[in-house]
Design an enzyme around this catalytic site. Structure first.
Site, PDB file in Angstrom:
ATOM      1  N   TYR A 187      29.684  72.225 -15.096  1.00  7.81           N
ATOM      2  CA  TYR A 187      28.703  72.011 -14.017  1.00  7.81           C
ATOM      3  C   TYR A 187      27.296  71.902 -14.610  1.00  7.81           C
ATOM      4  O   TYR A 187      26.556  70.957 -14.324  1.00  7.81           O
ATOM      5  CB  TYR A 187      28.790  73.179 -13.035  1.00  7.81           C
ATOM      6  CG  TYR A 187      27.894  73.066 -11.826  1.00  7.81           C
ATOM      7  CD1 TYR A 187      28.226  72.237 -10.762  1.00  7.81           C
ATOM      8  CD2 TYR A 187      26.716  73.815 -11.734  1.00  7.81           C
ATOM      9  CE1 TYR A 187      27.417  72.152  -9.636  1.00  7.81           C
ATOM     10  CE2 TYR A 187      25.897  73.735 -10.614  1.00  7.81           C
ATOM     11  CZ  TYR A 187      26.259  72.898  -9.566  1.00  7.81           C
ATOM     12  OH  TYR A 187      25.445  72.811  -8.455  1.00  7.81           O
ATOM     13  N   SER A 214      20.676  70.715  -9.551  1.00  6.81           N
ATOM     14  CA  SER A 214      20.826  72.169  -9.444  1.00  6.81           C
ATOM     15  C   SER A 214      19.885  72.827 -10.437  1.00  6.81           C
ATOM     16  O   SER A 214      19.572  72.251 -11.491  1.00  6.81           O
ATOM     17  CB  SER A 214      22.261  72.574  -9.791  1.00  6.81           C
ATOM     18  OG  SER A 214      22.355  73.973  -9.953  1.00  6.81           O
TER      19      SER A 214
HETATM   20  P1  NDP Z   1      29.731  72.194  -0.087  1.00  4.35           P
HETATM   21  O1  NDP Z   1      30.998  72.465  -0.808  1.00  4.35           O
HETATM   22  O2  NDP Z   1      29.319  73.040   1.051  1.00  4.35           O
HETATM   23  O3  NDP Z   1      29.736  70.658   0.401  1.00  4.35           O
HETATM   24  C1  NDP Z   1      30.055  69.631  -0.493  1.00  4.35           C
HETATM   25  C2  NDP Z   1      30.106  68.322   0.254  1.00  4.35           C
HETATM   26  O4  NDP Z   1      30.463  67.286  -0.661  1.00  4.35           O
HETATM   27  C3  NDP Z   1      31.160  68.299   1.346  1.00  4.35           C
HETATM   28  O5  NDP Z   1      30.771  67.435   2.383  1.00  4.35           O
HETATM   29  C4  NDP Z   1      32.391  67.741   0.622  1.00  4.35           C
HETATM   30  O6  NDP Z   1      33.276  67.188   1.581  1.00  4.35           O
HETATM   31  C5  NDP Z   1      31.689  66.692  -0.268  1.00  4.35           C
HETATM   32  N1  NDP Z   1      32.419  66.358  -1.484  1.00  4.35           N
HETATM   33  C6  NDP Z   1      32.820  67.184  -2.468  1.00  4.35           C
HETATM   34  N2  NDP Z   1      33.481  66.498  -3.419  1.00  4.35           N
HETATM   35  C7  NDP Z   1      33.488  65.198  -3.018  1.00  4.35           C
HETATM   36  C8  NDP Z   1      34.015  64.011  -3.555  1.00  4.35           C
HETATM   37  N3  NDP Z   1      34.710  64.012  -4.692  1.00  4.35           N
HETATM   38  N4  NDP Z   1      33.833  62.859  -2.889  1.00  4.35           N
HETATM   39  C9  NDP Z   1      33.146  62.845  -1.704  1.00  4.35           C
HETATM   40  N5  NDP Z   1      32.626  63.949  -1.147  1.00  4.35           N
HETATM   41  C10 NDP Z   1      32.801  65.106  -1.788  1.00  4.35           C
HETATM   42  O7  NDP Z   1      28.603  72.170  -1.220  1.00  4.35           O
HETATM   43  P2  NDP Z   1      27.040  72.496  -1.152  1.00  4.35           P
HETATM   44  O8  NDP Z   1      26.474  72.036   0.126  1.00  4.35           O
HETATM   45  O9  NDP Z   1      26.854  73.879  -1.607  1.00  4.35           O
HETATM   46  O10 NDP Z   1      26.539  71.566  -2.352  1.00  4.35           O
HETATM   47  C11 NDP Z   1      26.027  70.273  -2.150  1.00  4.35           C
HETATM   48  C12 NDP Z   1      25.345  69.857  -3.445  1.00  4.35           C
HETATM   49  O11 NDP Z   1      24.306  70.797  -3.742  1.00  4.35           O
HETATM   50  C13 NDP Z   1      26.284  69.848  -4.666  1.00  4.35           C
HETATM   51  O12 NDP Z   1      25.983  68.745  -5.475  1.00  4.35           O
HETATM   52  C14 NDP Z   1      25.928  71.150  -5.369  1.00  4.35           C
HETATM   53  O13 NDP Z   1      26.161  71.063  -6.756  1.00  4.35           O
HETATM   54  C15 NDP Z   1      24.449  71.258  -5.066  1.00  4.35           C
HETATM   55  N6  NDP Z   1      23.939  72.628  -5.177  1.00  4.35           N
HETATM   56  C16 NDP Z   1      24.377  73.611  -4.324  1.00  4.35           C
HETATM   57  C17 NDP Z   1      23.870  74.893  -4.444  1.00  4.35           C
HETATM   58  C18 NDP Z   1      24.269  76.011  -3.536  1.00  4.35           C
HETATM   59  O14 NDP Z   1      23.893  77.166  -3.781  1.00  4.35           O
HETATM   60  N7  NDP Z   1      24.986  75.777  -2.471  1.00  4.35           N
HETATM   61  C19 NDP Z   1      22.892  75.223  -5.490  1.00  4.35           C
HETATM   62  C20 NDP Z   1      22.530  74.123  -6.329  1.00  4.35           C
HETATM   63  C21 NDP Z   1      23.033  72.878  -6.158  1.00  4.35           C
HETATM   64  P3  NDP Z   1      34.856  66.993   1.238  1.00  4.35           P
HETATM   65  O15 NDP Z   1      35.330  68.268   0.614  1.00  4.35           O
HETATM   66  O16 NDP Z   1      35.472  66.672   2.553  1.00  4.35           O
HETATM   67  O17 NDP Z   1      34.923  65.836   0.288  1.00  4.35           O
END
Ligand code: NDP
Length: 263
Positions: free
Chosen positions: A156, A143
């Site tokens: 975070y 990020s």
């Molecule tokens: P979302 O919340 O939209 O998606 C997160 C995904 O990760 C889901 O598929 C969720 O599925 C899965 N997930 C979350 N926790 C776990 C866990 N403990 N074990 C397995 N799977 C898990 O997030 P984003 O798409 O926004 O983010 C994806 C990545 O990008 C993250 O690492 C985030 O920090 C990073 N990011 C996002 C930004 C943004 O603006 N969106 C900016 C910068 C970085 P489920 O809940 O079913 O487990």
């Protein structure tokens, strides 16, 4: 450009929604077979079926909480037994936080350490035997907050900074196996979770979710808008491709100009 990805196999953590899902779809569009994992199995299965039908690729999915060591070890064992090789590992699963350092207990720190750092450590280590068969690619989704912290989420910011450093060290070590490791640092990427947050916070101020998001993007980013998961996914796909063969140990900011220093 032929990205030479057809027939490869990628494992994406958190591939059921948001950025992970967009990356899964973009890789599938290039003919990449997928292994997806997340905690919510029904959503994961539904998205997996849709991708398999739309792009005619193999999509296998597993219910795993990647923050839990025992579940992850079991998952790694299954992957190692069921697949002969793996070409791409994308450590994407993650979640923003909201706390004050003075009141956040240790277990909160440990949870996000496991989610953002140890999941990538354990998967990179455990899947090395499969990744080195053809020479592979590991992408760590960190990020912009790894270097430019947001005030409300110190855990975070800190754990993502650690992931970025881990990624650099991993790149130095694994290139001897022909495995290229890079880090992607997204800025504001619009996902269902952001829309929900904007709805909740916007309501408190008497403005709509769209107005809230628009103001946030204009305040933070020179481009003045959120990026879409698809815009970011294109970049992931290119880094996975042999066309990015000289890209090793780098960090790429996809942030609409938000990063406020020259790096
Ligand atoms: P979302 O919340 O939209 O998606 C997160 C995904 O990760 C889901 O598929 C969720 O599925 C899965 N997930 C979350 N926790 C776990 C866990 N403990 N074990 C397995 N799977 C898990 O997030 P984003 O798409 O926004 O983010 C994806 C990545 O990008 C993250 O690492 C985030 O920090 C990073 N990011 C996002 C930004 C943004 O603006 N969106 C900016 C910068 C970085 P489920 O809940 O079913 O487990």
């Amino acid at each position: 450009m032929d990205l030479q990805l057809k027939g490869k196999r990628a494992l994406i953590t958190g591939g059921s929604v948001g950025i992970g899902l967009a990356v899964a779809e973009a890789l599938a569009a290039e003919g990449v077979n997928l292994i997806l994992c997340a905690r919510n199995l029904s959503r994961l299965e539904e998205e997996s079926r849709k991708i398999a039908t739309k792009f005619q690729v193999e999509v296998d999915c597993f219910q795993v909480d990647v923050s839990q060591q025992d579940q992850l070890e079991h998952f790694i064992q299954k992957i190692t037994q069921n697949y002969q090789s793996l070409d791409i590992l994308i450590n994407n699963a993650g979640q923003g936080t909201n706390e004050k350092i003075e009141s956040a207990p240790d277990d909160r720190w440990y949870y996000y350490w496991d989610l953002h750092v140890m999941a990538a450590v354990r998967l990179s280590r455990g899947l090395l035997p499969l990744l080195k068969i053809n020479g592979g690619v590991i992408l760590n989704n960190s990020s912009i907050c790894a270097v430019q912290p947001l005030g409300y989420e110190p855990i975070y910011n800190t754990t993502k900074a650690a992931l970025s450093m881990f990624s650099k060290c991993l790149a130095n070590e694994y290139i001897s196996y022909g495995i290229r490791v890079n880090t992607v640092n997204p800025g504001l990427i619009i996902t269902p979770d952001w829309r929900k947050t904007a709805k909740d916070l916007g309501e408190k101020e008497g403005i709509s979710a769209d107005e809230y998001l628009d103001r946030l993007a204009k305040d933070y980013t020179p481009i003045g808008r959120f990026g879409t998961p698809e815009e970011l996914a294109n970049f992931f796909v290119f880094l996975c491709s042999p066309m990015a063969s000289y890209s090793v140990g780098s960090t790429y900011y996809i942030d609409g100009g938000w990063l406020n220093v020259v790096k």
